[in-house]
Every structure is written in structure tokens, then in C-alpha cells.
Scaffold this motif. Structure first.
Motif, mmCIF file in Angstrom:
data_model
loop_
_atom_site.group_PDB
_atom_site.id
_atom_site.type_symbol
_atom_site.label_atom_id
_atom_site.label_comp_id
_atom_site.label_asym_id
_atom_site.label_seq_id
_atom_site.Cartn_x
_atom_site.Cartn_y
_atom_site.Cartn_z
ATOM 1 N N LEU A 206 1.098 -1.591 -0.216
ATOM 2 C CA LEU A 206 -0.126 0.148 0.012
ATOM 3 C C LEU A 206 0.793 0.771 0.110
ATOM 4 O O LEU A 206 2.344 1.324 0.950
ATOM 5 N N ASP A 207 0.246 2.568 -0.706
ATOM 6 C CA ASP A 207 0.483 3.540 -0.427
ATOM 7 C C ASP A 207 0.051 4.751 -0.853
ATOM 8 O O ASP A 207 -1.453 4.184 -0.679
ATOM 9 N N LEU A 208 -0.161 5.653 0.230
ATOM 10 C CA LEU A 208 -0.632 6.456 0.985
ATOM 11 C C LEU A 208 -1.225 7.282 0.127
ATOM 12 O O LEU A 208 -0.572 8.027 -0.979
ATOM 13 N N ASP A 209 -2.388 7.962 -0.545
ATOM 14 C CA ASP A 209 -2.587 8.423 -1.161
ATOM 15 C C ASP A 209 -2.447 10.642 -0.092
ATOM 16 O O ASP A 209 -3.347 10.754 0.566
ATOM 17 N N GLY A 210 -2.069 11.549 -1.385
ATOM 18 C CA GLY A 210 -1.795 12.485 -0.756
ATOM 19 C C GLY A 210 -1.082 12.575 0.101
ATOM 20 O O GLY A 210 -0.625 13.960 0.857
ATOM 21 N N PHE A 211 0.083 11.658 0.767
ATOM 22 C CA PHE A 211 0.770 12.408 1.588
ATOM 23 C C PHE A 211 2.223 13.380 1.678
ATOM 24 O O PHE A 211 2.233 14.108 2.315
ATOM 25 N N LEU B 247 2.480 20.953 6.183
ATOM 26 C CA LEU B 247 2.395 20.783 7.557
ATOM 27 C C LEU B 247 3.888 20.559 8.245
ATOM 28 O O LEU B 247 4.195 20.406 9.347
ATOM 29 N N GLY B 248 5.101 19.863 7.404
ATOM 30 C CA GLY B 248 6.206 19.795 7.466
ATOM 31 C C GLY B 248 6.574 18.335 7.367
ATOM 32 O O GLY B 248 6.245 18.072 8.305
ATOM 33 N N HIS B 249 7.893 17.781 7.721
ATOM 34 C CA HIS B 249 7.936 16.599 7.871
ATOM 35 C C HIS B 249 8.322 16.146 9.240
ATOM 36 O O HIS B 249 8.133 14.741 9.404
ATOM 37 N N ARG B 250 8.036 16.583 9.855
ATOM 38 C CA ARG B 250 8.296 16.392 11.666
ATOM 39 C C ARG B 250 6.439 16.026 11.401
ATOM 40 O O ARG B 250 6.442 14.534 12.001
ATOM 41 N N VAL B 251 5.828 16.295 11.422
ATOM 42 C CA VAL B 251 4.079 15.994 11.071
ATOM 43 C C VAL B 251 3.712 14.939 10.365
ATOM 44 O O VAL B 251 3.289 13.915 10.410
ATOM 45 N N GLY B 252 4.571 14.834 9.261
ATOM 46 C CA GLY B 252 4.923 13.666 8.573
ATOM 47 C C GLY B 252 5.237 12.117 9.049
ATOM 48 O O GLY B 252 4.680 10.897 8.564
ATOM 49 N N ASP B 253 6.027 12.873 9.424
ATOM 50 C CA ASP B 253 6.208 11.545 10.387
ATOM 51 C C ASP B 253 5.674 10.661 11.649
ATOM 52 O O ASP B 253 5.691 9.674 11.747
ATOM 53 N N GLU B 254 4.780 11.524 12.153
ATOM 54 C CA GLU B 254 4.088 11.534 13.507
ATOM 55 C C GLU B 254 3.492 10.647 12.650
ATOM 56 O O GLU B 254 2.878 9.559 13.113
ATOM 57 N N LEU B 255 2.424 11.252 11.224
ATOM 58 C CA LEU B 255 1.721 10.540 10.706
ATOM 59 C C LEU B 255 1.865 8.767 9.854
ATOM 60 O O LEU B 255 1.400 8.426 10.471
ATOM 61 N N LEU B 256 3.060 9.089 10.210
ATOM 62 C CA LEU B 256 3.314 7.357 9.170
ATOM 63 C C LEU B 256 3.300 6.114 10.498
ATOM 64 O O LEU B 256 3.376 5.735 10.124
ATOM 65 N N ALA C 65 -9.097 1.323 7.974
ATOM 66 C CA ALA C 65 -8.748 1.551 9.250
ATOM 67 C C ALA C 65 -7.888 3.118 8.834
ATOM 68 O O ALA C 65 -7.597 3.585 9.446
ATOM 69 N N LEU C 66 -7.963 3.160 7.782
ATOM 70 C CA LEU C 66 -6.612 4.710 7.708
ATOM 71 C C LEU C 66 -7.744 5.743 7.247
ATOM 72 O O LEU C 66 -7.357 6.906 6.810
ATOM 73 N N GLN C 67 -9.120 5.420 6.755
ATOM 74 C CA GLN C 67 -10.520 6.281 6.617
ATOM 75 C C GLN C 67 -10.324 7.641 7.489
ATOM 76 O O GLN C 67 -10.958 8.013 7.210
ATOM 77 N N ARG C 68 -10.568 6.215 8.612
ATOM 78 C CA ARG C 68 -10.801 7.291 9.809
ATOM 79 C C ARG C 68 -9.725 8.017 10.271
ATOM 80 O O ARG C 68 -8.553 8.486 9.893
ATOM 81 N N PRO C 69 -9.708 10.130 10.625
ATOM 82 C CA PRO C 69 -9.103 11.195 10.890
ATOM 83 C C PRO C 69 -8.928 10.765 11.654
ATOM 84 O O PRO C 69 -7.622 9.979 12.859
ATOM 85 N N PHE C 70 -7.189 11.361 11.466
ATOM 86 C CA PHE C 70 -5.940 11.157 11.807
ATOM 87 C C PHE C 70 -5.692 12.535 12.741
ATOM 88 O O PHE C 70 -6.135 13.719 12.164
ATOM 89 N N ARG C 71 -5.271 12.826 13.829
ATOM 90 C CA ARG C 71 -4.934 14.082 14.890
ATOM 91 C C ARG C 71 -3.518 14.430 14.499
ATOM 92 O O ARG C 71 -2.913 13.660 14.929
ATOM 93 N N LEU C 72 -3.190 15.879 13.854
ATOM 94 C CA LEU C 72 -1.970 15.896 12.943
ATOM 95 C C LEU C 72 -1.821 17.280 13.850
ATOM 96 O O LEU C 72 -2.622 17.976 13.161
ATOM 97 N N ALA C 73 -0.817 17.932 14.538
ATOM 98 C CA ALA C 73 -1.201 19.516 14.456
ATOM 99 C C ALA C 73 -2.406 20.081 14.635
ATOM 100 O O ALA C 73 -2.539 20.950 14.645
ATOM 101 N N HIS D 262 -7.350 15.305 10.189
ATOM 102 C CA HIS D 262 -6.968 15.172 8.887
ATOM 103 C C HIS D 262 -6.799 13.486 8.261
ATOM 104 O O HIS D 262 -7.433 12.358 9.324
ATOM 105 N N THR D 263 -8.128 13.401 6.810
ATOM 106 C CA THR D 263 -7.848 12.531 6.342
ATOM 107 C C THR D 263 -7.419 11.951 5.591
ATOM 108 O O THR D 263 -7.136 12.840 4.520
ATOM 109 N N ILE D 264 -6.973 10.732 5.542
ATOM 110 C CA ILE D 264 -6.189 10.402 4.466
ATOM 111 C C ILE D 264 -7.071 9.424 3.823
ATOM 112 O O ILE D 264 -7.702 8.547 4.604
ATOM 113 N N SER D 265 -6.299 8.460 2.940
ATOM 114 C CA SER D 265 -6.777 7.243 2.262
ATOM 115 C C SER D 265 -5.668 6.450 1.942
ATOM 116 O O SER D 265 -4.242 7.300 1.229
#
Length: 610
Positions: A187-192, A199-208, A259-267, A271-274
Motif C-alpha cells: 500500500l501507498d498513502l494517497d496525498g502524503f 505541515l512539515g516533515h515532522r508531522v509527516g513522520d508522525e502520520l507515518l 482503518a486508514l480512513q478514520r481521521p488522524f489527529r495531526l498538529a 486530517h483524513t487520508i486514504s
């Protein structure tokens, strides 16, 4: 050391002290001090394979007295846990058949803790003991090595197994699958990238990291035990080492998407991703890691191409089509050099009097393996890999050569030739120079050459392409917009670009064909009538594509469309058929037309019979 150790033969249980040095008392003391004070556990083994003496470190390690150890066979020291293979190797050392043997064993420390020890038996030269037995505590080394391996095999952001460990486990799964099958969700995240950029790479790492945790939760379902790995970037993989079938993998993919469609709390925000997931499931026998990952990567690409936020199952037929496309793509440039391409020409007929006005050049690939291929099967590939430049240059030159030949043989019937041009030909080559050179070499008047570009290409280009079109128009070359009405539908560019003709897409013209009820689509007719009227007010001519029947032709004629092409008049034919058509035309054509109505009808009838 020059000391000579006591030869065996005395009472083995007599003493556990260090051996006597026969030649020098001082050296005997030095040896004994060194032997007894060494932190490395050591024992001397006589030629019968029994321990002749041990140092205190050895006795402490085995939690036994020196006296109780002396005389025991080295291969039967229970605390050392030597297996059959190692005991055989030790016997070979004692017989002088090999220099040493070393192995690592898990030992129990007198305090109860377990430790890792490296056990070694090294042959000693005569006279003296047969070998020296050493036992070194390597627990710290092993622990450090394990920590380093963990760092080497795990992703620092998500703490999940990384690509190296994943491929190691994948190879093991293919060789030892309990069910004889393996499955993979790639799998690959859409819109990462948007998250990283905004939001910056720190938040990106948190999302990962959060994504990795959710994937692990899914993998630890009722059956559990699936390996979750981060392969790099925003790519993850779930390995099902003992797959029970495709249904298990698709159910897992569904769970991952939910599981991944549930919103994430970032910054501080939600945020919602797919994700897009490629799913592969197959027997482990005959499958290699590289082959499986290629299939997964291909399937992930399909999921992205199909709209993202979905899983796609590997399809052998679709993959075969992809492989064919790759093969065609790799063979395009050599095929141009080998002369495997040819041109057919489709007549463009005046709707008012059904006389021949021009022809459109359509390239064909005479493939040695796949037979004759039409433009839709390879032009897109040629545009992707750049082969469109040499191919387009050849098509332009061949079209102009054919048109010049018709002009010379039939000077009173000057039909134009229309050639398709991709915008990449303008970016990757000097199209203006190419056209000027071809016209000069062939002697074809510029007014008898028409270049077609699709509406999307014209609207999506700017700068150099627009300047090239202006220069070509000033040269006298006709510029036409192909597939008009299906692209941006922005009419402003008609006043800015040197367009001379519009070619209406067949989707409008098909509505002019009467159905079983005998009625035609009035909406399409209204649209086409409006476009024709607008074009004429701008001084442009209009060609209708895909004219397939007399009802369409008649209605297009009534609303004022200038020319038409399609199977109602003729399918694309070889240059010789165009030559025959011109030869049958009268020398005097009304209003500049080149083939009379009767000749056009005769040609149409002949083509429809072929």
C-alpha cells in the motif's frame, strides 16, 4: 611461552592447580599467576580427552569446584551443552585432525541468569596438553549485535521492520509457507506529499507512525501474525506468510482501507487520508521475492490509476496487456529505423457535393509479431517514451511525399494532406524547421499541408508550442484542431491561435445517426449547429469525423458543416487507392473541388465493398 607442561599419565584427580614448569621456577610462578588470574575461563585437556586442570574462572562459570572438574571428559561437560556435531569436532581436534573448533552456546550462570558463551577447543603442540578449552562470556557482544541488527532491520520512524527485514522474511515465507501459499498487501498513502509540504516533515513522520500502528492492529486480527513493514517513503507492506486464499487477502485489504480512513489527529487538527493497495496471492512454489514484489508494485499502480482509495487484485490478463505495452514501447524506436511503419489515408469529403477535398494520414505499425497495429495501440506509448519525435518526423515526410506525388500526377486536383502532430514534437524537436525542410525536399506547397493537434494539447501548451504554430501558419501551413469539443471547451484560444479548421469529435456526430425509432439526438444537432456557425463567423472550416451513414451526412450538410470523413465515404486506404480515386476524377472540378459527386459515390461504393 617456553614452558613445558606436564605430560599426561599421572593421577588426573590429584590436583586442580596450574601445571608445573619444569625448566624455570620463576616462569612456573608467572604461568600459574597468569592462568589463575585470567578472567577468561580456561581448562587444559589431556590426550585422552579429559580435563587435566582448570583456572578459577572456569570453575566459577560452571559453578563447580576445580577438583570436581578435573578428569571429566571434555565432550561430556553437561553445562556446556555440546551437541553431537560439536562433540565429533572436538574429538577430531584431540586426534590432531583439525586445529580448532568454536561454537556459541546459551549457558546458565550460577546466579540463575542465562548468558551467551563462546566455547573453543584449540589444539596444543606437544609436549604438554592436547588442547586448551576456553569459555568466553559474549553476552554483551551478542546483545550489542542484536541491538545493531534491530537498528539495521527496522525503520527509525515507525519502528516497524524495514525493507531489508521484509525481504528476508519474504524469502523465508516462500520457502517454508505452512499452507504452500503467500499473500501480500502493498500500500501507498494517497496525498502524503501534501501533508509533508503543508505541515512539515515532522508531522509527516508522525502520520507515518500512526499509520504503522493502525496497520499493526489490523495485522493482529483473529488470525494475527502478519508481518507489517515500512518499505520506504509512504509505502507499507503486509505479508501473510501462510495464506489461505484470495478471500483472506481481500478481507485484510478492506480492513486496512477502513482503518486508514478514520481521521488522524495531526498538529491539533483532524486530517483524513486514504490509501491505494495492491493485493497479490499465489502459491509459494515457483515464486521468487522479486517476482512477487513486481506483481505487487504493478497492482498498486493499477489501484492508483483506477482512482485511488481502493484495493486492486492482481490480474494475469491485465498484466499480460501491460507486458505487451512495455514490449511495444521498447521496440518503437528500432521499428522506425527498420521501416516497419506505413501510412493509410482516409478521404475528407465535401458535404455539399461529396467531392474529395483532402486526406488524413493515419500511421500503421506492421509489427512482425503482433500484425498491423493502429495508432491507438502505440501512439500514446510513443508520446510517453519520446519515440513520437522520430516517428512523427517520418510520418510528416512520407505524407508530404505522397501528397506531392498526387499533385504532380494530377495537377488539376490539388488535395491537401492532414498530418497529426503531438505537442511533444514541438517541445522535443524543432517542428518548424522539420516542416520547412520537408516541404523544401518534397516540393509540396505549404497550403496543401494541414497539421492537426488535439484540443487538450493546444490548450495545455504555451510559449514555444504557440510560437511554433504561429510560425507554421505564417509559412502557409494549415492548422487544425482535432477532437474539438471534448477537451477544455475554452473558445478563447480560437481567437489567439492561427487555427484554420476545426474537426468535430465523433461523439457529437454519432447522435446524428437515426436509431430504431428513426429519430436523431436534437441536443447534439443543436451543439454542432452552434459550433459550425461560430466557426464560420471566425473564418474557420469544420470537418465532421466518424460519419457512418447517409442520415448523418445529410443532416451535417443541412446545418452547413463543410467536410466529413468516416466509413460512410471510405475507410483508411493505402496510397495506391487514393491515386486510383484521383485518376477516375474529371479534370474540371466545380468550385475548386477535386472529385465530382459521381466519382465520390463510385469510390465510396468500392471502398465499402472491400
Amino acid at each position: 611461552m617456553n614452558a613445558t607442561l606436564d605430560a599426561p599419565g599421572g593421577d588426573p584427580n590429584a590436583t586442580g592447580a596450574a601445571p608445573r614448569v619444569a625448566t624455570d621456577g620463576h616462569r612456573e610462578v608467572d604461568f600459574r599467576v597468569a592462568f589463575d588470574s585470567a578472567r577468561l575461563a580456561m581448562a587444559l585437556v589431556d590426550r585422552s580427552g579429559r580435563i587435566s586442570t582448570v583456572n578459577p574462572a572456569f570453575a566459577e562459570l560452571l559453578d563447580a569446584s576445580a577438583q570436581s572438574l578435573v578428569g571429566l571428559p571434555v565432550t561430556k561437560l553437561a553445562p556446556l551443552g555440546l551437541d553431537r556435531r560439536t562433540r565429533a569436532a572436538c574429538a577430531a581436534v584431540l586426534r590432531g585432525e583439525r586445529a580448532e573448533v568454536r561454537c556459541t552456546r546459551r549457558l546458565k550462570h550460577p546466579g540463575g541468569a542465562l548468558l551467551w558463551a563462546e566455547v573453543g577447543l584449540v589444539a596444543a603442540g606437544p609436549p604438554g596438553p592436547a588442547a586448551v578449552l576456553t569459555v568466553a562470556d559474549v553476552s554483551e557482544y551478542r546483545e550489542l549485535r542484536e541491538r545493531l541488527r534491530h537498528l539495521e532491520m527496522h525503520d527509525p520512524v515507525t519502528r516497524l521492520p524495514n525493507r531489508s527485514l521484509f525481504f528476508e522474511r519474504l524469502a523465508t515465507a516462500l520457502a517454508e509457507s505452512a499452507t504452500g501459499r503467500v499473500g501480500l498487501c502493498y500500500l501507498d498513502l494517497d496525498g502524503f506529499k501534501a501533508v509533508n509540504d503543508t505541515l512539515g516533515h515532522r508531522v509527516g513522520d508522525e502520520l507515518l507512525d500512526l499509520v504503522g500502528r493502525r496497520l499493526v492492529q489490523c495485522a493482529a486480527g483473529p488470525r494475527g501474525g502478519h508481518l507489517v513493514a515500512r518499505l520506504g517513503g509512504d509505502e507499507f507492506a503486509l505479508l501473510v506468510e501462510g495464506s489461505t486464499g484470495t478471500q483472506q487477502l481481500t478481507d485484510l485489504a478492506d480492513a486496512l482501507l477502513r482503518a486508514l480512513q478514520r481521521p488522524f489527529r495531526l498538529a491539533g487538527q483532524r486530517h483524513t487520508i486514504s490509501a491505494s493497495i495492491g493485493v497479490v496471492e499465489r502459491p509459494s512454489a515457483g515464486t521468487g521475492p522479486t517476482e512477487l514484489m513486481q506483481a505487487a508494485d504493478t497492482t498498486l499502480y493499477w489501484a492508483k490509476a483506477d482512482g485511488k482509495a481502493r484495493w486492486t487484485l492482481f490480474d494475469p490478463e491485465r498484466n499480460a496487456h501491460r507486458m505487451t505495452r512495455q514490449a511495444l514501447s521498447s521496440m518503437l524506436r528500432p521499428a522506425v529505423d527498420r521501416g516497419e511503419f506505413a501510412l493509410d489515408f482516409q478521404p475528407i469529403v465535401g458535404l455539399a457535393d461529396e467531392t474529395l477535398r483532402g486526406v488524413e494520414a493515419l500511421v500503421r505499425w506492421r509489427h512482425p509479431r503482433f500484425g498491423t497495429l493502429g495508432p491507438k495501440e502505440f501512439i500514446g506509448l510513443a508520446e510517453e517514451n519520446g519515440a513520437i519525435v522520430p516517428l512523427g518526423r517520418w510520418a510528416l515526410a512520407e505524407s508530404c511525399r505522397q501528397a506531392r506525388g498526387w499533385q504532380l500526377r494530377h495537377p488539376g486536383l490539388p488535395i491537401y494532406v492532414s498530418v497529426n502532430v503531438a505537442v511533444r514534437q514541438v517541445w522535443d524537436s524543432d517542428l518548424v524547421t522539420d516542416v520547412a525542410d520537408v516541404l523544401e525536399e518534397t516540393g509540396l506547397p505549404p497550403g496543401l499541408l494541414q497539421l492537426e493537434l488535439t484540443e487538450n494539447e493546444v490548450m495545455g501548451s504555451g510559449g514555444r508550442p504557440v510560437r511554433a504554430l504561429q510560425a507554421l501558419s505564417e509559412m502557409g501551413v494549415r492548422i487544425a484542431i482535432d477532437d474539438f469539443g471534448t477537451g477544455y471547451s475554452n473558445l478563447a484560444y480560437l481567437s489567439r491561435l492561427p487555427v484554420r479548421a476545426l474537426k468535430l469529435d465523433g461523439m457529437f456526430v454519432r447522435g446524428f445517426q437515426a436509431g430504431q425509432s428513426g429519430r436523431t439526438d436534437r441536443a447534439d444537432e443543436t451543439i454542432v449547429a452552434s459550433l459550425v456557425d461560430l466557426a464560420h463567423k471566425l473564418g474557420l472550416t469544420v470537418t465532421a469525423e466518424c460519419v457512418e451513414g447517409p442520415v448523418q451526412a445529410e443532416r451535417l450538410r443541412r446545418i452547413g458543416c463543410d467536410t466529413g470523413q468516416g466509413w460512410h465515404y471510405s475507410k483508411p486506404v493505402a496510397p495506391e487507392r487514393i491515386s486510383a480515386l484521383l485518376a477516375s476524377a474529371p479534370r474540371e472540378a466545380p468550385r475548386g473541388n477535386v472529385v465530382s459527386q459521381d466519382a465520390g459515390r463510385r469510390a465510396r461504393g468500392a471502398e465499402r465493398r472491400t
